[in-house]
Design an enzyme around this catalytic site. Sequence first.
Site, PDB file in Angstrom:
ATOM      1  N   ARG A 256     -10.801  -7.236   8.026  1.00 57.92           N
ATOM      2  CA  ARG A 256      -9.835  -6.336   8.689  1.00 57.92           C
ATOM      3  C   ARG A 256     -10.408  -5.900  10.027  1.00 57.92           C
ATOM      4  NH1 ARG A 256      -9.687  -0.796   6.259  1.00 57.92           N
ATOM      5  NH2 ARG A 256     -10.560  -0.211   8.268  1.00 57.92           N
ATOM      6  N   HIS A 260      -7.489   0.874   9.212  1.00 56.11           N
ATOM      7  CA  HIS A 260      -6.668   0.641   8.016  1.00 56.11           C
ATOM      8  C   HIS A 260      -5.176   0.684   8.380  1.00 56.11           C
ATOM      9  CE1 HIS A 260      -5.031   0.895   3.994  1.00 56.11           C
ATOM     10  NE2 HIS A 260      -4.485   2.054   4.300  1.00 56.11           N
ATOM     11  N   TYR A 269     -16.383   5.241   9.716  1.00 59.81           N
ATOM     12  CA  TYR A 269     -17.066   4.772   8.507  1.00 59.81           C
ATOM     13  C   TYR A 269     -17.586   3.338   8.578  1.00 59.81           C
ATOM     14  CZ  TYR A 269     -12.318   3.035   7.577  1.00 59.81           C
ATOM     15  OH  TYR A 269     -11.100   2.415   7.674  1.00 59.81           O
TER      16      TYR A 269
HETATM   17  C1  LIG Z   1      -1.222   3.351  -6.385  1.00 63.73           C
HETATM   18  C2  LIG Z   1      -1.831   3.755  -5.084  1.00 63.73           C
HETATM   19  N1  LIG Z   1      -3.025   4.376  -5.069  1.00 63.73           N
HETATM   20  C3  LIG Z   1      -3.588   4.726  -3.906  1.00 63.73           C
HETATM   21  C4  LIG Z   1      -2.943   4.476  -2.719  1.00 63.73           C
HETATM   22  C5  LIG Z   1      -3.589   4.880  -1.389  1.00 63.73           C
HETATM   23  N2  LIG Z   1      -4.033   3.681  -0.688  1.00 63.73           N
HETATM   24  C6  LIG Z   1      -3.320   3.179   0.335  1.00 63.73           C
HETATM   25  S1  LIG Z   1      -4.033   1.810   0.962  1.00 63.73           S
HETATM   26  C7  LIG Z   1      -5.317   1.866  -0.108  1.00 63.73           C
HETATM   27  C8  LIG Z   1      -6.418   0.835  -0.061  1.00 63.73           C
HETATM   28  C9  LIG Z   1      -5.946  -0.535  -0.388  1.00 63.73           C
HETATM   29  O1  LIG Z   1      -6.941  -1.470  -0.111  1.00 63.73           O
HETATM   30  P1  LIG Z   1      -6.678  -3.000  -0.301  1.00 63.73           P
HETATM   31  O2  LIG Z   1      -6.004  -3.253  -1.599  1.00 63.73           O
HETATM   32  O3  LIG Z   1      -7.956  -3.697  -0.064  1.00 63.73           O
HETATM   33  O4  LIG Z   1      -5.601  -3.355   0.830  1.00 63.73           O
HETATM   34  P2  LIG Z   1      -5.769  -3.330   2.414  1.00 63.73           P
HETATM   35  O5  LIG Z   1      -5.257  -1.998   2.883  1.00 63.73           O
HETATM   36  O6  LIG Z   1      -7.185  -3.535   2.756  1.00 63.73           O
HETATM   37  O7  LIG Z   1      -4.908  -4.439   2.904  1.00 63.73           O
HETATM   38  C10 LIG Z   1      -5.178   2.966  -0.960  1.00 63.73           C
HETATM   39  C11 LIG Z   1      -6.147   3.317  -2.010  1.00 63.73           C
HETATM   40  C12 LIG Z   1      -1.689   3.820  -2.763  1.00 63.73           C
HETATM   41  N3  LIG Z   1      -1.018   3.493  -1.693  1.00 63.73           N
HETATM   42  N4  LIG Z   1      -1.166   3.475  -3.976  1.00 63.73           N
END
Ligand SMILES: Cc1ncc(C[n+]2csc(CCOP(=O)(O)OP(=O)(O)O)c2C)c(N)n1
Length: 360
Positions: A256, A260, A269
């Site tokens: 990435r 985010h 971080y």
């Molecule tokens: C069920 C749920 N728990 C927590 C969140 C908060 N949240 C949003 S993005 C994220 C991280 C996701 O990381 P990843 O699966 O690696 O996807 P990326 O954003 O890196 O594409 C979290 C924990 C959410 N959207 N849904």
Amino acid sequence: MTRVASFTINYTQFVDPAGRAVAALPPLAKDPAALIALYRGMMLTRRFDAKAIALQRTGRLGTYASSLGQEAVTVGLASAMRPEDVLLPSYRETGAQIWRGVSLLELLLYWGGDERGSNFAGPRGDFPVAVPIASQCLHAIGAAYAFKLRREPRVAVCVCGDGATSNGAFYEAINTAGAWRVPAVFVINNNQWAISMPRSAQSATATLAQKAIAAGIPGEQVDGNDVIAVRHLVERALERARGGEGASVVEALTYRMSDHTTADDASRYRDGEVVSKEWANDPIARLRTFLSEAVVWTKADEERLIDELNREIDDAVERYLATPGPKPETMFDHLYALLPAALVGQRAAVAAASAGGDHA
Ligand SMILES: Cc1ncc(C[n+]2csc(CCOP(=O)(O)OP(=O)(O)O)c2C)c(N)n1
Ligand SMILES: [Mg+2]
């Protein structure tokens, strides 16, 4: 003692970061038109991404999730699909959505908080963006099971992040996919981060692909910045699913390059130097080098393409900014087929209190 199970996880790369072929190439790599289409898809995704961030920064778009550096995963997987397959994306699959025919205007509307942007005129069967992590994995089982029941040669393609593979819904989905032998492909877009949580802290497993083994389905890794490899592996997984052999997991390794989302500041971080070094793996530069050597891709071709993409993006932005915003009460309109009685009154109260707004 007897060994009762063992497994291997393979990793595939065809073109290295310097744009050199490092393995026997699949036929696709010798098809100039196909390669140029992939290149265009990745370039459009990147340029749209930059424009979306600029719109957010100037208050004309809501929170936006960039896919900078991840274009080969998202475009590669979509290019392996047939139109009748179904995409179940997370919020970072803009490139796949564009490839599938979601319009730039629809994407802008969605990220501008307008649910009309999820009512795709093109790929009607594709699911809207899933923000709740891993929820789309379960939806994929529903879609894939329906294809199996109806004996339709279609495949549900679910994309989730590395972090999502720690969520129970992911395990439940792949377990069910194995038990029911449904036509589904799970692509893990492993960008090494779940917001501020690095991959190393998310799970003790050596690869995320091997989570598939416990579900009784194949799992493998691919260089997610090598679009030819992503396309090839997802295509194989799709053929397998379409042929009645069941689901599989493809873990695409990428990085990435962005925050985010626009609501995040990754410099708090992670080490900027490490991130800068990752540019050496840029999927677009890699394909450009490969293209310039394997096919003819000149500076003039590049300039023409950029002009064309700019026009396409500017036109969508213009139409987006000219679209009257949704009325606040429409927030009640997209969750239920029939609005529960308790919400009917709330909808009416919001409608009475609001005058509506617009995106500009
Ligand atoms: C069920 C749920 N728990 C927590 C969140 C908060 N949240 C949003 S993005 C994220 C991280 C996701 O990381 P990843 O699966 O690696 O996807 P990326 O954003 O890196 O594409 C979290 C924990 C959410 N959207 N849904
Ligand atoms: Mg991630």
